[in-house]
Design an enzyme around this catalytic site. Structure first.
Site, PDB file in Angstrom:
ATOM      1  N   GLU A 109      -6.137   0.415   4.002  1.00  0.00           N
ATOM      2  CA  GLU A 109      -5.888   0.407   2.556  1.00  0.00           C
ATOM      3  C   GLU A 109      -6.750  -0.650   1.871  1.00  0.00           C
ATOM      4  OE1 GLU A 109      -1.669   0.056   1.814  1.00  0.00           O
ATOM      5  OE2 GLU A 109      -1.218   1.899   2.941  1.00  0.00           O
ATOM      6  N   LYS A 127      -7.936   4.524   9.448  1.00  0.00           N
ATOM      7  CA  LYS A 127      -7.747   4.413   7.993  1.00  0.00           C
ATOM      8  C   LYS A 127      -7.194   3.034   7.672  1.00  0.00           C
ATOM      9  CE  LYS A 127      -4.245   6.430   5.644  1.00  0.00           C
ATOM     10  NZ  LYS A 127      -3.632   5.228   5.033  1.00  0.00           N
ATOM     11  N   GLU A 141      -4.146   8.092  -3.706  1.00  0.00           N
ATOM     12  CA  GLU A 141      -2.698   8.358  -3.768  1.00  0.00           C
ATOM     13  C   GLU A 141      -2.131   7.983  -5.128  1.00  0.00           C
ATOM     14  OE1 GLU A 141      -0.440   7.008  -0.401  1.00  0.00           O
ATOM     15  OE2 GLU A 141       1.489   7.346  -1.407  1.00  0.00           O
TER      16      GLU A 141
HETATM   17  O1  KIV Z   1       0.694   6.755   6.062  1.00  0.00           O
HETATM   18  C1  KIV Z   1       0.484   7.840   5.509  1.00  0.00           C
HETATM   19  O2  KIV Z   1       1.106   8.865   5.809  1.00  0.00           O
HETATM   20  C2  KIV Z   1      -0.535   7.897   4.480  1.00  0.00           C
HETATM   21  C3  KIV Z   1      -0.657   9.159   3.687  1.00  0.00           C
HETATM   22  C4  KIV Z   1       0.381   9.193   2.632  1.00  0.00           C
HETATM   23  C5  KIV Z   1      -2.017   9.334   3.123  1.00  0.00           C
HETATM   24  O3  KIV Z   1      -1.218   6.943   4.265  1.00  0.00           O
END
Ligand code: KIV
Length: 263
Positions: free
Chosen positions: A114, A112, A180
């Site tokens: 951003e 993941k 978010e």
């Molecule tokens: O780092 C994390 O826990 C996140 C979640 C809030 C989606 O990015």
């Protein structure tokens, strides 16, 4: 059966809501996996929840690798999503691929990162390299210094920008997008506009899936917590009570008992 990106696509088509939880260690990951949680995110929220930082910004690639590997060792079926920390993918798409590949090598099934249009090039290069990528839009904690105090994103015209970001991530190959802290109406609008699933955290009930941070869900995080947090347990109280009972038992000579002794 191990959860794959194809499962997420099928859930979206069938409008089946699903969940993701964060996990940072093998034991908790095993419990969540056995409970049937399909997606475990080794979020850079480990910075706040495990390492004691105020933000996610100090989290390093080495931190992310260590905790992703631990979670992967605890899991049977859940998809493990490793988080790319601040500074590990912004400089170039090539560096993003190198760091994403490191996460995959220690057990992540996906990564993941951003950002929307600004991250699209990196997303494209990673997906073309065979690494499934989850996007993250709205309040993106790695940009806390740039955002200032305003947490909720996407109000007014900013909503159209977020929709454009989401479409860019989808076009670049993201298989899912975390939303978010955005208005619920915008969460639903983006979800309707996308073919890939959205996973909301403070983005309303219109998202395809919902994610919570495990320490929030279990009631370990102290107050104040964000508005979207729902506590499903009170582990702060449970842990404090267990520690107090142990202290009392030792003080009164009840522990260790005969059954706890070697002879
Ligand atoms: O780092 C994390 O826990 C996140 C979640 C809030 C989606 O990015």
């Amino acid at each position: 059966m191990p959860v794959t990106v194809a499962d997420l696509a099928a859930w979206k088509r069938r409008r089946e809501r699903f969940v993701m939880l964060t996990a940072y260690d093998a034991l908790t990951a095993r419990v969540l996996d056995e409970a049937g949680v399909p997606l475990l995110l080794v979020g850079d929220s480990l910075g706040n929840n495990v390492l004691g930082y105020d933000t996610t910004i100090p989290v390093t690639m080495e931190d992310s690798l260590t905790f992703t590997a631990a979670v992967a060792r605890g899991v049977g079926n859940a998809m493990v999503v490793g988080d790319l920390p601040f500074g590990s993918y912004q400089a170039s798409a090539a560096e993003a691929v190198r760091n994403a590949a490191r996460l995959v090598k220690v057990g992540a099934n996906a990564v993941k990162l951003e950002g929307g249009r600004r991250s699209a090039k990196a997303v494209r290069k990673m997906t073309r390299s065979g690494i499934p990528v989850m996007g993250h839009l709205g309040f993106t904690p790695q940009s806390a210094n740039a955002f200032g105090r305003r947490v909720v994103r996407g109000r007014g015209e900013e909503g159209d920008e977020l929709l454009a970001d989401a479409l860019a991530l989808q076009e670049a190959g993201s298989f899912a997008i975390v939303l978010e802290a955005i208005p619920a109406e915008l969460g639903a609008r983006i979800t309707e506009a996308l073919e890939v699933p959205t996973i909301g955290i403070g983005a309303g009930p219109g998202c395809d899936g919902q994610v919570l941070v495990i320490t929030d869900l279990l009631g370990l995080t102290p107050d104040p917590t964000p508005r979207f947090v729902k506590r499903y347990a009170d582990l702060r109280a449970t842990i404090a009570e267990a520690a107090a009972r142990f202290t009392k038992d030792v003080a009164e000579g009840h522990y260790p008992g005969p059954e706890h002794q070697y002879h």
